[in-house]
Design a protein around this motif. Structure first.
Motif, PDB file in Angstrom:
ATOM      1  N   ILE A   1       0.842  -1.205   0.000  1.00 33.03           N
ATOM      2  CA  ILE A   1       0.000   0.000   0.000  1.00 33.03           C
ATOM      3  C   ILE A   1       0.877   1.256   0.000  1.00 33.03           C
ATOM      4  CG2 ILE A   1      -1.627   1.344   1.413  1.00 33.03           C
ATOM      5  CD1 ILE A   1      -2.866  -1.404   2.217  1.00 33.03           C
ATOM      6  N   VAL A   2       1.903   1.250   0.852  1.00 33.84           N
ATOM      7  CA  VAL A   2       2.800   2.420   0.923  1.00 33.84           C
ATOM      8  C   VAL A   2       3.463   2.650  -0.440  1.00 33.84           C
ATOM      9  CG1 VAL A   2       4.989   3.237   1.882  1.00 33.84           C
ATOM     10  CG2 VAL A   2       3.215   2.365   3.395  1.00 33.84           C
ATOM     11  N   ALA A   3       3.933   1.571  -1.059  1.00 32.97           N
ATOM     12  CA  ALA A   3       4.616   1.697  -2.351  1.00 32.97           C
ATOM     13  C   ALA A   3       3.660   2.213  -3.420  1.00 32.97           C
ATOM     14  CB  ALA A   3       5.197   0.346  -2.762  1.00 32.97           C
ATOM     15  N   THR A   4       2.439   1.712  -3.423  1.00 36.61           N
ATOM     16  CA  THR A   4       1.483   2.124  -4.455  1.00 36.61           C
ATOM     17  C   THR A   4       1.062   3.576  -4.249  1.00 36.61           C
ATOM     18  OG1 THR A   4       0.681  -0.148  -4.463  1.00 36.61           O
ATOM     19  CG2 THR A   4      -0.665   1.464  -5.611  1.00 36.61           C
ATOM     20  N   ILE A   5       0.773   3.920  -3.000  1.00 39.13           N
ATOM     21  CA  ILE A   5       0.322   5.290  -2.730  1.00 39.13           C
ATOM     22  C   ILE A   5       1.436   6.299  -3.010  1.00 39.13           C
ATOM     23  CG2 ILE A   5      -0.369   6.864  -0.860  1.00 39.13           C
ATOM     24  CD1 ILE A   5      -2.105   4.639   0.231  1.00 39.13           C
ATOM     25  N   SER A   6       2.675   5.912  -2.690  1.00 36.26           N
ATOM     26  CA  SER A   6       3.773   6.866  -2.888  1.00 36.26           C
ATOM     27  C   SER A   6       4.048   7.109  -4.371  1.00 36.26           C
ATOM     28  CB  SER A   6       5.032   6.398  -2.175  1.00 36.26           C
ATOM     29  OG  SER A   6       5.390   5.135  -2.649  1.00 36.26           O
ATOM     30  N   SER A   7       3.555   6.248  -5.247  1.00 27.92           N
ATOM     31  CA  SER A   7       3.755   6.494  -6.682  1.00 27.92           C
ATOM     32  C   SER A   7       2.592   7.291  -7.276  1.00 27.92           C
ATOM     33  CB  SER A   7       3.929   5.170  -7.427  1.00 27.92           C
ATOM     34  OG  SER A   7       2.784   4.378  -7.250  1.00 27.92           O
ATOM     35  N   LEU A   8       1.641   7.660  -6.412  1.00 29.74           N
ATOM     36  CA  LEU A   8       0.457   8.391  -6.892  1.00 29.74           C
ATOM     37  C   LEU A   8       0.842   9.766  -7.464  1.00 29.74           C
ATOM     38  CD1 LEU A   8      -2.658   8.343  -7.035  1.00 29.74           C
ATOM     39  CD2 LEU A   8      -2.700   9.377  -4.785  1.00 29.74           C
ATOM     40  N   TYR A   9       1.678  10.498  -6.728  1.00 28.15           N
ATOM     41  CA  TYR A   9       2.049  11.846  -7.174  1.00 28.15           C
ATOM     42  C   TYR A   9       2.797  11.805  -8.515  1.00 28.15           C
ATOM     43  CZ  TYR A   9       4.592  16.258  -7.379  1.00 28.15           C
ATOM     44  OH  TYR A   9       5.140  17.441  -7.814  1.00 28.15           O
ATOM     45  N   PRO A  10       3.862  10.980  -8.638  1.00 28.36           N
ATOM     46  CA  PRO A  10       4.524  10.897  -9.941  1.00 28.36           C
ATOM     47  C   PRO A  10       3.566  10.453 -11.046  1.00 28.36           C
ATOM     48  CG  PRO A  10       5.799   9.738  -8.282  1.00 28.36           C
ATOM     49  CD  PRO A  10       4.532  10.148  -7.631  1.00 28.36           C
ATOM     50  N   ALA A  11       2.644   9.561 -10.713  1.00 32.55           N
ATOM     51  CA  ALA A  11       1.687   9.086 -11.712  1.00 32.55           C
ATOM     52  C   ALA A  11       0.810  10.237 -12.203  1.00 32.55           C
ATOM     53  CB  ALA A  11       0.820   7.987 -11.112  1.00 32.55           C
ATOM     54  N   MET A  12       0.420  11.115 -11.268  1.00 31.56           N
ATOM     55  CA  MET A  12      -0.422  12.261 -11.654  1.00 31.56           C
ATOM     56  C   MET A  12       0.364  13.232 -12.526  1.00 31.56           C
ATOM     57  SD  MET A  12      -2.406  12.805  -8.062  1.00 31.56           S
ATOM     58  CE  MET A  12      -2.916  14.466  -8.402  1.00 31.56           C
ATOM     59  N   ILE A  13       1.651  13.399 -12.205  1.00 30.70           N
ATOM     60  CA  ILE A  13       2.508  14.285 -13.013  1.00 30.70           C
ATOM     61  C   ILE A  13       2.556  13.772 -14.455  1.00 30.70           C
ATOM     62  CG2 ILE A  13       4.928  14.999 -13.369  1.00 30.70           C
ATOM     63  CD1 ILE A  13       4.084  16.415 -10.999  1.00 30.70           C
ATOM     64  N   ALA A  14       2.761  12.458 -14.581  1.00 34.31           N
ATOM     65  CA  ALA A  14       2.869  11.865 -15.921  1.00 34.31           C
ATOM     66  C   ALA A  14       1.542  11.961 -16.657  1.00 34.31           C
ATOM     67  CB  ALA A  14       3.308  10.413 -15.800  1.00 34.31           C
ATOM     68  N   ALA A  15       0.449  11.738 -15.944  1.00 36.68           N
ATOM     69  CA  ALA A  15      -0.864  11.712 -16.585  1.00 36.68           C
ATOM     70  C   ALA A  15      -1.314  13.104 -17.018  1.00 36.68           C
ATOM     71  CB  ALA A  15      -1.889  11.111 -15.632  1.00 36.68           C
ATOM     72  N   ARG A  16      -0.814  14.128 -16.329  1.00 38.35           N
ATOM     73  CA  ARG A  16      -1.252  15.499 -16.593  1.00 38.35           C
ATOM     74  C   ARG A  16      -0.688  16.035 -17.908  1.00 38.35           C
ATOM     75  NH1 ARG A  16       0.076  18.724 -11.533  1.00 38.35           N
ATOM     76  NH2 ARG A  16      -1.096  17.133 -10.433  1.00 38.35           N
ATOM     77  N   LYS A  17       0.411  15.475 -18.338  1.00 36.93           N
ATOM     78  CA  LYS A  17       1.087  15.988 -19.533  1.00 36.93           C
ATOM     79  C   LYS A  17       0.203  15.793 -20.770  1.00 36.93           C
ATOM     80  CE  LYS A  17       5.162  17.557 -20.949  1.00 36.93           C
ATOM     81  NZ  LYS A  17       5.705  18.825 -20.466  1.00 36.93           N
ATOM     82  N   GLU A  18       0.078  16.858 -21.595  1.00 36.80           N
ATOM     83  CA  GLU A  18      -0.735  16.751 -22.805  1.00 36.80           C
ATOM     84  C   GLU A  18      -0.020  15.869 -23.827  1.00 36.80           C
ATOM     85  OE1 GLU A  18      -3.706  17.706 -23.415  1.00 36.80           O
ATOM     86  OE2 GLU A  18      -3.977  18.736 -21.510  1.00 36.80           O
ATOM     87  N   PRO A  19      -0.726  14.969 -24.476  1.00 40.50           N
ATOM     88  CA  PRO A  19      -0.056  14.040 -25.402  1.00 40.50           C
ATOM     89  C   PRO A  19       0.628  14.752 -26.566  1.00 40.50           C
ATOM     90  CG  PRO A  19      -2.458  13.845 -25.553  1.00 40.50           C
ATOM     91  CD  PRO A  19      -2.161  14.688 -24.368  1.00 40.50           C
ATOM     92  N   ALA A  20      -0.002  15.843 -27.055  1.00 35.60           N
ATOM     93  CA  ALA A  20       0.589  16.557 -28.197  1.00 35.60           C
ATOM     94  C   ALA A  20       1.963  17.120 -27.841  1.00 35.60           C
ATOM     95  CB  ALA A  20      -0.345  17.683 -28.629  1.00 35.60           C
ATOM     96  N   ASP A  21       2.118  17.588 -26.594  1.00 33.51           N
ATOM     97  CA  ASP A  21       3.425  18.112 -26.156  1.00 33.51           C
ATOM     98  C   ASP A  21       4.369  16.963 -25.817  1.00 33.51           C
ATOM     99  OD1 ASP A  21       2.295  20.628 -26.323  1.00 33.51           O
ATOM    100  OD2 ASP A  21       1.613  20.568 -24.227  1.00 33.51           O
ATOM    101  N   ALA A  22       3.837  15.970 -25.107  1.00 31.34           N
ATOM    102  CA  ALA A  22       4.669  14.878 -24.608  1.00 31.34           C
ATOM    103  C   ALA A  22       5.296  14.087 -25.753  1.00 31.34           C
ATOM    104  CB  ALA A  22       3.835  13.951 -23.731  1.00 31.34           C
ATOM    105  N   VAL A  23       4.545  13.923 -26.809  1.00 35.57           N
ATOM    106  CA  VAL A  23       4.996  13.047 -27.879  1.00 35.57           C
ATOM    107  C   VAL A  23       6.200  13.621 -28.638  1.00 35.57           C
ATOM    108  CG1 VAL A  23       3.608  13.851 -29.841  1.00 35.57           C
ATOM    109  CG2 VAL A  23       3.912  11.419 -29.433  1.00 35.57           C
ATOM    110  N   ARG A  24       6.358  14.927 -28.548  1.00 35.83           N
ATOM    111  CA  ARG A  24       7.489  15.556 -29.263  1.00 35.83           C
ATOM    112  C   ARG A  24       8.523  16.134 -28.317  1.00 35.83           C
ATOM    113  NH1 ARG A  24       2.780  16.700 -31.922  1.00 35.83           N
ATOM    114  NH2 ARG A  24       2.661  15.796 -34.007  1.00 35.83           N
ATOM    115  N   SER A  25       8.431  15.793 -27.019  1.00 33.42           N
ATOM    116  CA  SER A  25       9.359  16.373 -26.042  1.00 33.42           C
ATOM    117  C   SER A  25      10.738  15.741 -26.187  1.00 33.42           C
ATOM    118  CB  SER A  25       8.836  16.155 -24.629  1.00 33.42           C
ATOM    119  OG  SER A  25       8.814  14.794 -24.335  1.00 33.42           O
TER     120      SER A  25
END
Lengths: 247, 411
Positions: B387-411
């Motif tokens: 649980i600790v491991a999964t919850i602690s990856s929540l913030y990085p997961a949100m950072i990754a998910a927030r990125k717009e695909p059009a920008d991310a794909v050409r970064s």
């Protein structure tokens, strides 16, 4: 049915003095089976247009209709669904997942498209079709640039999309390999009747295109259609009045 | 394939970095299992020390009898009425009589005050097992056999089995009395409350010395289940009246268990600190992965993966890391806990080093520490790690998910 209709699309970034009109009242129609190039200098709006057509972004105003469905007002999940099912992408830098094998990279597209058949077999057949039968188990880093782009082509086509968007697909390839990749794509275009939409500066791509749309400052500067494209670049261009109306 | 294989393969991209995060999870899980195993073992050690060494499950003793220090008054001694004996025969698995008193033990010119336990040789071992006892010499069976000295007393008076000692005490009537007896044996029980200042002698010798006329100070008994102690104590109290009081192992062990509860709280703080460190490590690992793979994320988004799907991918990495780390930690912890639950750790030297005579003479416990092996604790530790491991990856997961695909794909 048209594969894609772009109707009076504007895309504006920023506000006030920082406002940038990336696309300014652009209207275009793409027919099924087209092999079209979007050309133009940097900042002309090529990428923005491809983003709109590829459902990666939505217009500030105007409509994008994909296979009869207005996608310009769809939410994130619905757009993702459209991309997964109906649009394939080929990128300049191949953009393969390095930890997956060639076969798994292609399978990923089927997984995301919720393909219900035998994914492994279908992916293998597509890799065979692009000439990678013997490299299926290899990872991208073990393959040449040309082979990696073939995987990307297979990945884009394996789900039988209506539209494939290729963003500078030959820019990172040498001349010979680039030509081979274009031949593969042309062959797939003819075999599967898939519409290809390119963004490129590469004259070899332009030589093979049936239609070339030139953008300048977010507007269509020219929209030319060839009677009979050829690898040698013998062209017979005609002007498409309906598509030039915004130029 | 996608949501299980990809996170696993992604973790192998930077296995050095992943390994460091894994170590923190392994440590966290290991500390939970070993720590709880130790605390459970210490609790059980205190309980076992009390039951096996002093009280049994229930003890009957004179009313207002002091329960600490070397105070063993003789004015409340009692004899069991037939009805009580009948109850004991019917309800106790085993029971025995004991007579506690506090004589002066004299050897040559040296003398110390000790706690003497006069025991019934026929029944005492049934209630107070002697499995951890190490006896030099022998355990006295009759009055003529002499006394069994604890190691602490023998060391203080420098006596050996066979030496003669004198027990001086007042009788029940208040007269001075003394008895010269041989040292039958010297015992180490592993229980510092016994090993410090206690001597044993047969009940008949004690009665003779104190002139009790058959009266005793303690009756101790074992029941089928130790959890029945309260009910049995209540029944005995009703049967014997107000002249006596009953006590249970739970009541007597309470001070020792309070110390274990304090240790448990310190352990909990340590575990939380370790888990926070583990969480930070995992969050850092997944965050770095998220930034490194922005273009890859963009490609997957372009291919139709939703924001939730991207977040799921990165959380799955945390989950897989948690699963692997927790399983390794749990296996290590289970192995060590099981090993020491069987073999035990001999803490005799540690107890002696800490000064058992002064510190532990009122807190009985077994100096053999057997870890508490609990499947529930192991499952809990695995669950906490994951649980600790999964919850602690929540913030990085949100950072990754927030990125717009059009920008991310050409970064």
């Amino acid at each position: 049915m048209k594969i894609c209709e772009v109707e009076s699309v504007c895309k504006i970034y920023g506000r006030g003095a920082a406002e940038v009109r990336a696309l300014d009242d652009v209207s275009l129609v793409f027919e099924p089976g087209e092999f079209t190039v979007i050309s133009g200098p940097s900042g002309s709006g090529k990428t923005t247009l491809l983003n709109m057509v590829g459902c990666l972004d939505t217009p500030t105003s105007g409509r994008v209709v994909l296979e009869g469905k207005d996608v310009s007002t769809l939410g994130e999940r619905a757009l993702a669904h459209v991309r997964a099912k109906r649009i394939g992408f080929i990128f300049q830098s191949f953009n393969l997942v390095p930890v997956l094998s060639a076969l798994e990279n292609v399978e990923t597209a089927l997984h995301l498209a919720r393909f219900s058949g035998n994914r492994r077999k279908t992916a293998a057949e597509m890799l065979d079709a692009v000439g990678l039968r013997d490299q299926m188990r290899r990872r991208p880093t073990q393959l040449s640039g040309g082979q990696q782009q073939r995987i990307a082509v297979a990945r884009a086509l394996v789900k039988h999309p209506g539209l494939v968007i290729a963003d500078e697909p030959t820019a990172n390839l040498d001349s010979k390999t680039g030509t081979q990749i274009l031949d593969v794509m042309r062959q797939m275009n003819e075999s599967f009747g898939v519409t290809f939409l390119f963004s490129t500066h590469d004259p070899r791509v332009m030589e093979r295109a049936r239609r070339i749309v030139s953008l300048h400052d977010g507007r269509i500067a020219e929209d030319r259609t060839r009677e009979k494209p050829s690898a040698a670049g013998e062209v017979a261009l005609t002007s498409d009045a309906s598509n030039e109306s915004n130029a | 394939m996608f949501f299980f294989k990809l996170p696993f393969l992604n973790l192998l991209r930077h296995y050095g970095r992943t390994s460091l995060s894994l170590v923190s999870i392994i440590l966290g899980v290991l500390v939970i299992i070993l720590g709880r195993g130790t605390i459970t073992g210490l609790r059980e050690s205190v309980i076992r020390g009390e039951i096996d060494g002093m009280t049994g499950h229930v003890s009957v003793l004179p009313a207002d009898y002091p329960t600490s220090g070397l105070l063993h008054p003789l004015d409340g001694l009692y004899s069991l009425p037939p009805a009580a004996e009948q109850w004991l025969h019917a309800n106790a698995v085993a029971w025995t009589r004991r007579l506690f008193f506090a004589p002066r033990l004299v050897s040559g010119i040296d003398a110390i005050r000790v706690r003497a336990i006069a025991f019934d040789p026929a029944t005492d071992a049934d209630v107070f097992p002697r499995r951890d006892w190490r006896v030099e010499g022998r355990i006295p069976e009759t009055a003529g056999d002499g006394v069994l000295l604890s190691r602490g007393i023998a060391r203080t008076l420098s006596v050996q089995p066979g030496d003669m000692v004198v027990l001086e005490t007042r009788t029940v009537a208040g007269a001075m009395n003394a008895l010269q007896m041989p040292v039958a044996g010297i015992v180490s029980t592993g229980n510092p409350a016994i090993d410090s200042i206690i001597l044993f002698l047969p009940l008949s010798a004690g009665e003779d010395l104190l002139r009790t006329d058959g009266a005793i100070s303690h009756v101790s008994l074992l029941l089928g289940r130790r959890t029945d102690a309260d009910a049995a104590a209540q029944q005995l109290q009703e049967l014997l009246g107000e002249a006596v009081q009953t006590t249970t192992w739970e009541k007597e062990a309470a001070p020792g268990l309070e110390a274990q509860d304090l240790r448990q709280r310190f352990l909990d703080i340590l575990v939380v600190a370790l888990l926070v460190m583990a969480a930070a490590g995992i969050a850092n690992t997944v965050l770095m992965a998220a930034y490194e793979r922005i273009r890859e994320v963009g490609t997957l988004r372009a291919m139709g993966l939703t924001r939730r799907g991207v977040a799921g991918l990165f959380m799955a990495e945390g989950f897989v890391m948690g699963l692997i780390g927790s399983l390794i930690g749990a296996m290590l912890g289970a192995w060590l806990t099981f090993k020491y639950s069987i073999e035990g750790i001999d803490m005799t030297a540690l107890v002696e080093e800490m000064g058992s005579g002064e510190m532990f003479q009122d807190i009985p416990f077994s100096s053999m520490l057997y870890f508490g092996f609990s499947g529930r604790t192991i499952l809990l530790a695995i669950a906490v790690g994951m649980i600790v491991a999964t919850i602690s990856s929540l913030y990085p997961a949100m950072i990754a998910a927030r990125k717009e695909p059009a920008d991310a794909v050409r970064s």
